[in-house]
Design a protein around this motif. Structure first.
Motif, PDB file in Angstrom:
ATOM      1  N   ARG A   1      66.826  -4.408 -16.730  1.00  0.00           N
ATOM      2  CA  ARG A   1      66.724  -3.452 -17.840  1.00  0.00           C
ATOM      3  C   ARG A   1      67.771  -2.357 -17.702  1.00  0.00           C
ATOM      4  N   GLU A   2      68.017  -1.902 -16.475  1.00  0.00           N
ATOM      5  CA  GLU A   2      69.045  -0.880 -16.253  1.00  0.00           C
ATOM      6  C   GLU A   2      70.416  -1.402 -16.668  1.00  0.00           C
ATOM      7  N   LYS A   3      70.670  -2.675 -16.401  1.00  0.00           N
ATOM      8  CA  LYS A   3      71.948  -3.282 -16.780  1.00  0.00           C
ATOM      9  C   LYS A   3      72.123  -3.262 -18.297  1.00  0.00           C
ATOM     10  N   VAL A   4      71.052  -3.579 -19.028  1.00  0.00           N
ATOM     11  CA  VAL A   4      71.104  -3.558 -20.494  1.00  0.00           C
ATOM     12  C   VAL A   4      71.268  -2.128 -21.004  1.00  0.00           C
ATOM     13  N   GLU A   5      70.572  -1.182 -20.366  1.00  0.00           N
ATOM     14  CA  GLU A   5      70.672   0.224 -20.778  1.00  0.00           C
ATOM     15  C   GLU A   5      72.099   0.750 -20.589  1.00  0.00           C
ATOM     16  N   ARG A   6      72.754   0.343 -19.500  1.00  0.00           N
ATOM     17  CA  ARG A   6      74.142   0.776 -19.287  1.00  0.00           C
ATOM     18  C   ARG A   6      75.063   0.185 -20.355  1.00  0.00           C
ATOM     19  N   ALA A   7      74.788  -1.059 -20.747  1.00  0.00           N
ATOM     20  CA  ALA A   7      75.583  -1.672 -21.816  1.00  0.00           C
ATOM     21  C   ALA A   7      75.360  -0.920 -23.133  1.00  0.00           C
ATOM     22  N   LYS A   8      74.127  -0.500 -23.377  1.00  0.00           N
ATOM     23  CA  LYS A   8      73.834   0.258 -24.602  1.00  0.00           C
ATOM     24  C   LYS A   8      74.564   1.604 -24.583  1.00  0.00           C
TER      25      LYS A   8
ATOM     26  N   LEU B   1      82.071  -3.969 -33.010  1.00  0.00           N
ATOM     27  CA  LEU B   1      80.867  -3.169 -32.784  1.00  0.00           C
ATOM     28  C   LEU B   1      79.616  -3.812 -33.387  1.00  0.00           C
ATOM     29  N   THR B   2      79.752  -4.397 -34.565  1.00  0.00           N
ATOM     30  CA  THR B   2      78.585  -5.010 -35.216  1.00  0.00           C
ATOM     31  C   THR B   2      78.039  -6.176 -34.401  1.00  0.00           C
ATOM     32  N   ASP B   3      78.937  -7.039 -33.945  1.00  0.00           N
ATOM     33  CA  ASP B   3      78.509  -8.181 -33.133  1.00  0.00           C
ATOM     34  C   ASP B   3      77.881  -7.710 -31.816  1.00  0.00           C
ATOM     35  N   ALA B   4      78.476  -6.676 -31.214  1.00  0.00           N
ATOM     36  CA  ALA B   4      77.942  -6.150 -29.955  1.00  0.00           C
ATOM     37  C   ALA B   4      76.544  -5.563 -30.153  1.00  0.00           C
ATOM     38  N   GLU B   5      76.359  -4.849 -31.258  1.00  0.00           N
ATOM     39  CA  GLU B   5      75.049  -4.250 -31.536  1.00  0.00           C
ATOM     40  C   GLU B   5      73.995  -5.323 -31.783  1.00  0.00           C
ATOM     41  N   ASP B   6      74.357  -6.375 -32.514  1.00  0.00           N
ATOM     42  CA  ASP B   6      73.410  -7.476 -32.752  1.00  0.00           C
ATOM     43  C   ASP B   6      73.005  -8.147 -31.443  1.00  0.00           C
ATOM     44  N   LEU B   7      73.961  -8.346 -30.566  1.00  0.00           N
ATOM     45  CA  LEU B   7      73.673  -9.002 -29.287  1.00  0.00           C
ATOM     46  C   LEU B   7      72.840  -8.093 -28.387  1.00  0.00           C
ATOM     47  N   LEU B   8      73.047  -6.797 -28.505  1.00  0.00           N
ATOM     48  CA  LEU B   8      72.258  -5.833 -27.739  1.00  0.00           C
ATOM     49  C   LEU B   8      70.788  -5.894 -28.166  1.00  0.00           C
ATOM     50  N   ASP B   9      70.539  -6.026 -29.469  1.00  0.00           N
ATOM     51  CA  ASP B   9      69.163  -6.165 -29.964  1.00  0.00           C
ATOM     52  C   ASP B   9      68.503  -7.422 -29.402  1.00  0.00           C
ATOM     53  N   VAL B  10      69.271  -8.504 -29.317  1.00  0.00           N
ATOM     54  CA  VAL B  10      68.733  -9.753 -28.759  1.00  0.00           C
ATOM     55  C   VAL B  10      68.368  -9.569 -27.285  1.00  0.00           C
ATOM     56  N   CYS B  11      69.160  -8.805 -26.556  1.00  0.00           N
ATOM     57  CA  CYS B  11      68.883  -8.551 -25.137  1.00  0.00           C
ATOM     58  C   CYS B  11      67.537  -7.845 -24.962  1.00  0.00           C
ATOM     59  N   TYR B  12      67.260  -6.873 -25.831  1.00  0.00           N
ATOM     60  CA  TYR B  12      65.979  -6.162 -25.723  1.00  0.00           C
ATOM     61  C   TYR B  12      64.800  -7.084 -26.051  1.00  0.00           C
ATOM     62  N   LEU B  13      64.989  -8.005 -26.987  1.00  0.00           N
ATOM     63  CA  LEU B  13      63.935  -8.989 -27.268  1.00  0.00           C
ATOM     64  C   LEU B  13      63.716  -9.901 -26.052  1.00  0.00           C
ATOM     65  N   ASP B  14      64.794 -10.265 -25.386  1.00  0.00           N
ATOM     66  CA  ASP B  14      64.678 -11.092 -24.184  1.00  0.00           C
ATOM     67  C   ASP B  14      63.964 -10.340 -23.065  1.00  0.00           C
TER      68      ASP B  14
ATOM     69  N   VAL C   1      70.391 -13.059 -20.210  1.00  0.00           N
ATOM     70  CA  VAL C   1      70.566 -11.638 -20.540  1.00  0.00           C
ATOM     71  C   VAL C   1      71.816 -11.084 -19.852  1.00  0.00           C
ATOM     72  N   SER C   2      71.999 -11.427 -18.581  1.00  0.00           N
ATOM     73  CA  SER C   2      73.174 -10.958 -17.845  1.00  0.00           C
ATOM     74  C   SER C   2      74.465 -11.449 -18.502  1.00  0.00           C
ATOM     75  N   ASN C   3      74.462 -12.708 -18.918  1.00  0.00           N
ATOM     76  CA  ASN C   3      75.646 -13.258 -19.601  1.00  0.00           C
ATOM     77  C   ASN C   3      75.896 -12.544 -20.923  1.00  0.00           C
ATOM     78  N   ARG C   4      74.810 -12.205 -21.621  1.00  0.00           N
ATOM     79  CA  ARG C   4      74.961 -11.511 -22.902  1.00  0.00           C
ATOM     80  C   ARG C   4      75.499 -10.100 -22.704  1.00  0.00           C
ATOM     81  N   VAL C   5      75.106  -9.449 -21.633  1.00  0.00           N
ATOM     82  CA  VAL C   5      75.626  -8.113 -21.341  1.00  0.00           C
ATOM     83  C   VAL C   5      77.144  -8.170 -21.150  1.00  0.00           C
ATOM     84  N   VAL C   6      77.612  -9.182 -20.414  1.00  0.00           N
ATOM     85  CA  VAL C   6      79.055  -9.357 -20.234  1.00  0.00           C
ATOM     86  C   VAL C   6      79.729  -9.615 -21.580  1.00  0.00           C
ATOM     87  N   ARG C   7      79.089 -10.433 -22.411  1.00  0.00           N
ATOM     88  CA  ARG C   7      79.630 -10.735 -23.736  1.00  0.00           C
ATOM     89  C   ARG C   7      79.704  -9.473 -24.608  1.00  0.00           C
TER      90      ARG C   7
END
Length: 371
Positions: free
Chosen positions: A147-154, A115-128, A99-105
């Motif tokens: 979770r806070e790290k993912v929320e900041r990326a969102k 933006l589309t690729d970033a949004e798709d990867l963000l959805d995968v992070c929430y599933l993880d 998840v941390s690696n995906r946030v960097v990605r």
């Protein structure tokens, strides 16, 4: 006598016990020391048993084999629990690292305006995150910070999406009003990077259209601006990303097309029918073939300063391909191969150095499975 050597804390019986490598050594200890222990403690070891947790043999004063079996069962259950907890911890931590690696990605994708690729990867992070939540807190105690790290990326994604949806002039105005920030993935740096990438894309499309129409005016100026923007981005990246390498390759192709178009116009404007026939006659007299069309001749003349610089550049690119291959970055390998192919188009295919590099490039194409 009370045992003092070879002691170890046993997590099965939750106290200190003696540990022996073999059953024979444990039985010998009982045989030669039980009487002294009996006199000192009032009880003495009477049998040995294998401990699966400690991986060796203990001695006990309990003569009941039935009690021993119960304790063995207890120990096996504890081993299973420990193994399960260890497995859960490893799985949860591995997923958290993913998840941390995906946030960097995601942040890198935003810098390139994807933006589309970033949004798709963000959805995968929430599933993880949902998967990690299924593990007990003992397996991974930093679920809230992850979770806070993912929320900041969102939040960053939503801000970038909103700004990039504005007209170009409003985008620039918004970026200029943001305070400077040295963080790599701050809003101002991400937006500045994305704006430059979009500007490069716009300029490359513009030059393609002009060259398709046979126009050379304004193309050189667009190329100069592109080079400046690419240089600014490259200075901020430790290793050139694939997107930047592709932009450089397209920029080089535009330059090649511009030079060929200029050469063609120059040739068409200066060469008359008489001079062409004279050139053919001169070549025929010394047994040589007729000269090639200017459009098909190499742009970079052999043994020129530009030729030497281009050959050195190609050698460096081949070294980069080798390094990327060793790091199993096959996408980067293929991008570099295409860049080398573009550059080779400007050189004389009959040159020995060019032939050597072309052979190496063909070998890489075969190794990477490229057509």
């Amino acid at each position: 006598m009370k045992p003092t050597k070879n002691t170890i804390y046993c997590y099965g019986c939750r106290r200190t016990k003696m540990l022996f490598e073999t059953k024979a050594k444990a039985d010998n200890f009982i045989r030669y020391n039980s009487e002294g222990i009996q006199e000192e403690n009032g009880k003495a070891p009477v049998r040995s048993y294998y401990c699966g947790i400690c991986g060796g043999y203990h001695v006990t004063s309990n003569p009941s084999a039935t009690d021993g079996e119960k304790m063995d069962s207890r120990d096996r259950q504890r081993v299973e629990n420990f193994t399960r907890q260890k497995r859960e911890k490893e799985e949860a931590r591995a997923l958290a690292q993913t998840v941390s690696n995906r946030v960097v990605r995601i942040k890198k994708l935003l810098k390139y305006g994807k933006l589309t690729d970033a949004e798709d990867l963000l959805d995968v992070c929430y599933l993880d995150l949902e998967e990690i939540h299924k593990y007990p807190l003992t397996a991974y105690s930093k679920q809230s910070s992850l979770r806070e790290k993912v929320e900041r990326a969102k939040e960053l994604f939503l801000q970038v999406k909103e700004v990039l949806g504005l007209p170009e002039q409003e985008q620039q105005a918004f970026i200029f009003q943001l305070p400077p920030d040295n963080k790599q993935y701050s809003l101002v740096n991400v937006l500045s990077h994305a704006f430059k990438i979009r500007r490069i894309e716009h300029l490359l499309l513009q030059t393609d259209t002009l060259l398709d129409e046979g126009e050379t005016n304004c193309v050189a100026q667009a190329i100069s601006e592109c080079k400046h923007l690419v240089g600014e981005i490259a200075a901020l990246e430790k290793n050139k990303s694939r997107n930047l390498q592709e932009a450089e390759a397209r920029l080089h192709e535009v330059e090649r097309r511009l030079h060929r178009l200029k050469d063609k116009k120059k040739t068409e404007g200066s060469q008359s029918k008489d001079s062409a026939e004279k050139a053919v006659d001169e070549y025929s007299e010394d047994g040589s073939s007729a000269p090639e069309d200017a459009e098909d001749s190499p742009r970079v003349k052999p043994q020129s300063k530009e030729y030497v610089s281009t050959i050195l550049q190609l050698i460096k690119k081949l070294e980069q391909i080798q390094k990327a291959y060793e790091e199993e970055d096959y996408d980067n390998c293929e991008s570099l191969v295409e860049i080398v192919s573009f550059i080779l188009d400007d050189l004389d295919a009959r040159d020995e150095n060019v032939k050597t590099i072309t052979d190496q490039l063909d070998n890489w194409r075969q190794r990477l499975g490229m057509s």
